[in-house]
Enzyme design. Structure first.
Site, PDB file in Angstrom:
ATOM      1  N   SER A 145       0.830  -1.195   0.000  1.00 23.35           N
ATOM      2  CA  SER A 145       0.000   0.000   0.000  1.00 23.35           C
ATOM      3  C   SER A 145       0.875   1.260   0.000  1.00 23.35           C
ATOM      4  O   SER A 145       1.629   1.493  -0.944  1.00 23.35           O
ATOM      5  CB  SER A 145      -0.972  -0.047   1.189  1.00 23.35           C
ATOM      6  OG  SER A 145      -1.985   0.906   1.043  1.00 23.35           O
ATOM      7  N   ASP A 221      -9.864  -5.838  -3.713  1.00 23.42           N
ATOM      8  CA  ASP A 221      -9.351  -4.782  -2.843  1.00 23.42           C
ATOM      9  C   ASP A 221     -10.333  -3.611  -2.817  1.00 23.42           C
ATOM     10  O   ASP A 221     -10.698  -3.060  -3.864  1.00 23.42           O
ATOM     11  CB  ASP A 221      -7.988  -4.323  -3.365  1.00 23.42           C
ATOM     12  CG  ASP A 221      -7.222  -3.444  -2.393  1.00 23.42           C
ATOM     13  OD1 ASP A 221      -7.841  -2.531  -1.807  1.00 23.42           O
ATOM     14  OD2 ASP A 221      -6.013  -3.661  -2.237  1.00 23.42           O
ATOM     15  N   HIS A 254      -7.349  -5.999   0.652  1.00 23.08           N
ATOM     16  CA  HIS A 254      -6.182  -5.168   0.960  1.00 23.08           C
ATOM     17  C   HIS A 254      -5.458  -5.635   2.219  1.00 23.08           C
ATOM     18  O   HIS A 254      -4.488  -5.014   2.626  1.00 23.08           O
ATOM     19  CB  HIS A 254      -6.648  -3.716   1.149  1.00 23.08           C
ATOM     20  CG  HIS A 254      -5.575  -2.680   1.016  1.00 23.08           C
ATOM     21  ND1 HIS A 254      -4.968  -2.388  -0.183  1.00 23.08           N
ATOM     22  CD2 HIS A 254      -4.999  -1.860   1.939  1.00 23.08           C
ATOM     23  CE1 HIS A 254      -4.081  -1.430  -0.003  1.00 23.08           C
ATOM     24  NE2 HIS A 254      -4.070  -1.095   1.268  1.00 23.08           N
TER      25      HIS A 254
END
Length: 276
Positions: A145, A221, A254
């Protein structure tokens, strides 16, 4: 430098150290996993950069990477995600300030005094690791991320420093998404021309080397369309003929469940370059 955690793990050691960072002007923690092979000679290093809200703890406790690092004879170094301490500027939001350093060198007050995570990860931390631990100067870098953004930009900005780069669910174009726009405005100021030096998609236009590059992205995600936008990185790589391995994984979100599912493949992938 003080060792504050020391745990046996897959015949190696998962440690955490605290040291005073001259670059950041504060005390910092970093985690280091030394595989069993390090007892017999220096091993290469994979640097891992974590995402928003994280510390050095998230990756070492959730990803399960130690098993694969032990198998392939690789040390893993995981720093904190931002400077820490009472004197360090902060914001009440999760996506700015402590836990959200974005792996750049801030130029705006009050952030510029401490938020220099790029220089810390690129220069100070590896110098410290290579001076005090049984490791070689062979380095790779990965992250998740915000940390995926960090891994990409550190590799693109520092040719010759890493042998390979990978990322999970990276923020590939922070100049074009809300997380990045907020952080860059605060850390770098409103002039968007200054943002381009910290944006992987923008950096790709003038890339100096073609490192092996792998990106893992979950199709499930929740941040895919608004914050991550891997198609922008694919287009930027295509425009300059940069070989990108972009793996879109159906169903994955995620979370660290996604990272744990594919971290073994990433460690093995980096190993082929680190041991070359």
């Amino acid at each position: 430098m003080e060792r504050i955690e020391h745990r046996a793990c897959f015949e190696g050691w998962q440690d955490v150290y605290r040291h005073q960072s001259a670059t950041l002007g504060c005390s910092m923690n970093f985690a280091i996993y030394l595989p069993p092979q390090a007892a017999h000679g220096p091993v290469p290093v994979l640097y891992w950069l974590s995402g928003l809200t994280c510390t050095e703890q998230n990756f070492i406790s959730k990803a399960g990477a130690q098993r694969y690092a032990a198998e392939h004879g690789i040390a893993i170094v995981a720093p904190d995600t931002s400077p820490r301490g009472d004197d360090v500027a902060d914001d009440a939001a999760y996506d700015l300030g402590k836990g959200a350093g974005f792996y750049l060198n801030a130029t705006q007050a009050p952030w510029a005094a401490h938020y220099r995570m790029h220089d810390y990860v690129a220069e100070e931390l590896p110098a410290l690791i290579e001076a005090h631990f049984p490791v070689t100067s062979a380095r790779a870098i990965s992250g998740h991320s915000m940390g995926g953004h960090g891994a990409l930009t550190l590799a693109l900005r520092n040719p010759g420093r890493y042998r390979s780069v990978s990322a999970f669910s990276p923020i590939v174009a922070p100049s074009q998404v809300p997380w990045g726009e907020k952080a860059f405005t605060a850390y770098l100021g409103p002039d968007q021309a200054a943002w381009q030096a910290w944006d992987a998609v923008a950096l790709m236009a003038n890339v100096a080397e073609r490192l092996p590059l792998r990106v893992e992205q979950g199709v499930g995600d929740e941040f895919l369309e608004k914050q991550l936008r891997p198609e922008l990185l694919q287009a930027a790589c295509d425009a300059v003929g940069y070989p990108l391995q972009l793996n879109l994984q159906p169903g994955y979100d995620h979370s660290y469940y996604f990272i744990a599912s594919f971290i073994g493949e990433h460690v093995a992938w980096h190993a082929q370059y680190l041991h070359a």
